[in-house]
Design an enzyme around this catalytic site. Structure first.
Site, PDB file in Angstrom:
ATOM      1  N   LEU A 180      -0.663   0.360  -2.058  1.00 48.86           N
ATOM      2  CA  LEU A 180      -0.793   1.807  -1.861  1.00 48.86           C
ATOM      3  C   LEU A 180      -0.856   2.530  -3.205  1.00 48.86           C
ATOM      4  CD1 LEU A 180       1.799   2.081   1.060  1.00 48.86           C
ATOM      5  CD2 LEU A 180      -0.704   2.051   1.242  1.00 48.86           C
ATOM      6  N   ASP A 242      -8.133   4.006  -7.657  1.00 50.71           N
ATOM      7  CA  ASP A 242      -6.766   4.499  -7.473  1.00 50.71           C
ATOM      8  C   ASP A 242      -6.486   5.759  -8.298  1.00 50.71           C
ATOM      9  OD1 ASP A 242      -6.709   2.091  -6.162  1.00 50.71           O
ATOM     10  OD2 ASP A 242      -5.603   1.046  -7.730  1.00 50.71           O
TER      11      ASP A 242
HETATM   12  C1  GLA Z   1      -6.716  -2.447  -6.976  1.00 51.77           C
HETATM   13  C2  GLA Z   1      -7.543  -1.955  -8.156  1.00 51.77           C
HETATM   14  C3  GLA Z   1      -8.608  -0.989  -7.661  1.00 51.77           C
HETATM   15  C4  GLA Z   1      -9.454  -1.628  -6.580  1.00 51.77           C
HETATM   16  C5  GLA Z   1      -8.553  -2.187  -5.496  1.00 51.77           C
HETATM   17  C6  GLA Z   1      -9.310  -2.976  -4.457  1.00 51.77           C
HETATM   18  O1  GLA Z   1      -6.004  -1.400  -6.401  1.00 51.77           O
HETATM   19  O2  GLA Z   1      -6.717  -1.295  -9.082  1.00 51.77           O
HETATM   20  O3  GLA Z   1      -9.408  -0.578  -8.733  1.00 51.77           O
HETATM   21  O4  GLA Z   1     -10.287  -2.605  -7.123  1.00 51.77           O
HETATM   22  O5  GLA Z   1      -7.553  -3.049  -6.009  1.00 51.77           O
HETATM   23  O6  GLA Z   1     -10.253  -2.176  -3.855  1.00 51.77           O
END
Ligand code: GLA
Length: 471
Positions: A180, A242
């Site tokens: 998350l 994120d």
């Molecule tokens: C992690 C990485 C993101 C993305 C997700 C998978 O959270 O930090 O940049 O690649 O995994 O979608």
């Protein structure tokens, strides 16, 4: 009532949490903080493992996130403490200038997100002597301060004062390693704290005035700062989903983030959320993104991209991709294998599965984008289509990306059986949370059934929330 049950992780009231954190700061640092800043975690409806391929991601910000109380220092020292009982080791001191010297040396870490199978290991970047002996979580904060210091003249309003340092007290309402985005929320809250207490922008816009002053363009710049910290200092291969979600989301809205250039649109979801609820089900099995598994998936996907002869996978598909476009690319990949393409020791079949996942995920993202940005579809049609996409996304996470795990599969199955319209693993995988779309009337039954799968399972209401801000 739901928020009080032991199985539910409450987001809490931001103002009360900030006030309590400020009071605690005064005890720990023997002075008042200049303020408290908050940055949310995120749930991603679709678009996992494709941000670094330039794909489209569809996140919402959570009410849960990280709070940082901070005060500036003038001696170039960063002092950090977390209130997370599992991570707290008392005050940690880091010399900011020392960090800079490390990063500009010959052994500086990644200068860009990894490409190709020959990339250095993520952990190479994390081995900076300036960070030696400090707990690994602190690199998410010191990395942001370092990266902000690299911004230079392009953004004078975000230039740090010489000798800037800070005292920070940190508290999170997110489960750690639950997919998350607890790491990015820490980075983004720290970025706001630094911008507020150490730059001209902060000086000219005290307290909550900063929220207005932080335009979307400036927020996108801060997202890049946080990405740089995570890639170059922490040594994890984030693709930017994120950080952009945490800094640029909006209350009640679904973000549609085009990771080619991080442009975005936001669509109102309140019409849907009257009858339906997004629910995050934290399996209690934490992941570790900086370890080899996330990296190996990414390396395989990038090897497949290279075999297609493109720099960035999203560019191999047209603007509005269809299934036939995906099939053609898979055929092109098979042809490249027949022609003897060298995968540098990687298994071609595994690379093909990563490719199939990424392409399928890109198609689904474009479909959802078209669905939610089109003029009114019926609520139940939108909900059902979103649900179908979630479930198709999970199948792909399990079979093609191969990042799912037994408990996540069980949670998805149980959720679907007990009324969810769709459910999928979100985040990087190998642990973490399932996101389900549930008719409100089914919620209690579904929670009861999923709870029985493991004593570690926890639930979070996913209410599309505002972006990072001064509280
Ligand atoms: C992690 C990485 C993101 C993305 C997700 C998978 O959270 O930090 O940049 O690649 O995994 O979608």
């Amino acid at each position: 009532m739901r928020e009080n049950s032991a199985r539910w992780l409450a987001a809490g009231d931001a103002e009360s949490i900030a006030a309590a954190l400020a009071a605690r700061f005064a005890q720990v640092f023997e002075q008042e903080p200049a303020g408290v800043w908050f940055a949310p975690g995120r749930a991603n409806l679709n678009g996992e493992h494709i941000d670094f391929h330039g794909g489209r991601c569809l996140p919402v910000a959570l009410r849960h996130g990280t709070y940082v109380a901070a005060a500036a220092r003038t001696d170039g020292v960063l002092r950090l403490r977390t209130l997370d009982p599992k991570l707290d080791e008392g005050l940690i001191e880091i010399d900011v200038a020392g960090l800079s010297r490390e990063r500009t040396g010959a052994d500086a870490g990644f200068s860009a997100p990894i490409q190709g199978s020959g990339a250095r290991s993520f952990s190479d970047a994390a081995g900076s002597p300036a960070l030696e002996g400090t707990p690994s979580w602190t690199a998410y904060v010191s990395g942001v301060l370092w990266a902000l210091g690299q911004i230079g003249e392009e953004h004078p309003e975000l230039t740090l004062e010489p000798g800037y340092g800070a005292d920070l007290l940190i508290r999170s309402t997110l489960p750690i390693g639950a997919g998350l985005s607890s790491s990015a929320s820490l980075e983004c809250a720290a970025a706001l704290a630094f911008a507020a207490t150490g730059t001209p922008l902060g000086a000219e816009n005290p307290k909550e005035e900063l929220n207005e002053a932080l335009t979307d363009a400036l927020r996108a710049v801060l997202a890049q700062v946080c990405i740089r910290a995570e890639v170059e200092v922490v040594g994890a291969g984030t693709g930017g989903l994120d950080q952009n979600a945490s800094l640029r989301a909006a209350k009640g809205k679904l973000m549609s983030l085009d990771c080619r250039d991080f442009s975005m649109t936001r669509t109102d979801l309140t019409f849907l959320l009257r009858d339906y609820q997004f629910l995050a089900i934290d399996t209690g099995q934490p992941h570790e993104l900086a370890d080899g598994k996330f990296r190996s998936r990414r390396v395989e996907a990038e090897a497949a991209t290279a075999a297609l002869g493109v720099e960035r996978l999203r560019d191999a598909l047209p603007a509005k991709p269809r299934k036939t476009d995906m099939e053609l690319l898979l055929e092109r990949f098979d042809q490249a294998v027949k022609n003897g393409t060298d995968f540098g020791g990687l298994e071609a079949e595994a690379c093909r599965r990563r490719l199939k996942h990424a392409l399928g995920e890109m198609l689904r993202s474009e479909k959802i984008h078209a669905l939610v940005t089109a003029e009114a579809h019926g609520v139940s049609h939108t909900a059902q289509t979103l649900g179908d996409m979630l479930s198709a996304g999970h199948t792909s996470m399990r079979e093609q990306a191969e990042v799912s795990f037994r408990l996540a599969d069980q949670v998805v199955d149980a959720a679907l059986q007990f009324g969810a319209l769709g459910a999928r693993l979100i985040g990087g995988g190998f642990g973490g949370s399932v996101l389900a779309l549930v008719p409100r009337a089914q919620l209690d039954d579904l929670v009861g059934v999923c709870s029985r799968l493991s004593p570690e399972i926890r639930f979070l209401e996913v209410t599309p929330s505002a972006a990072a801000r001064a509280v």
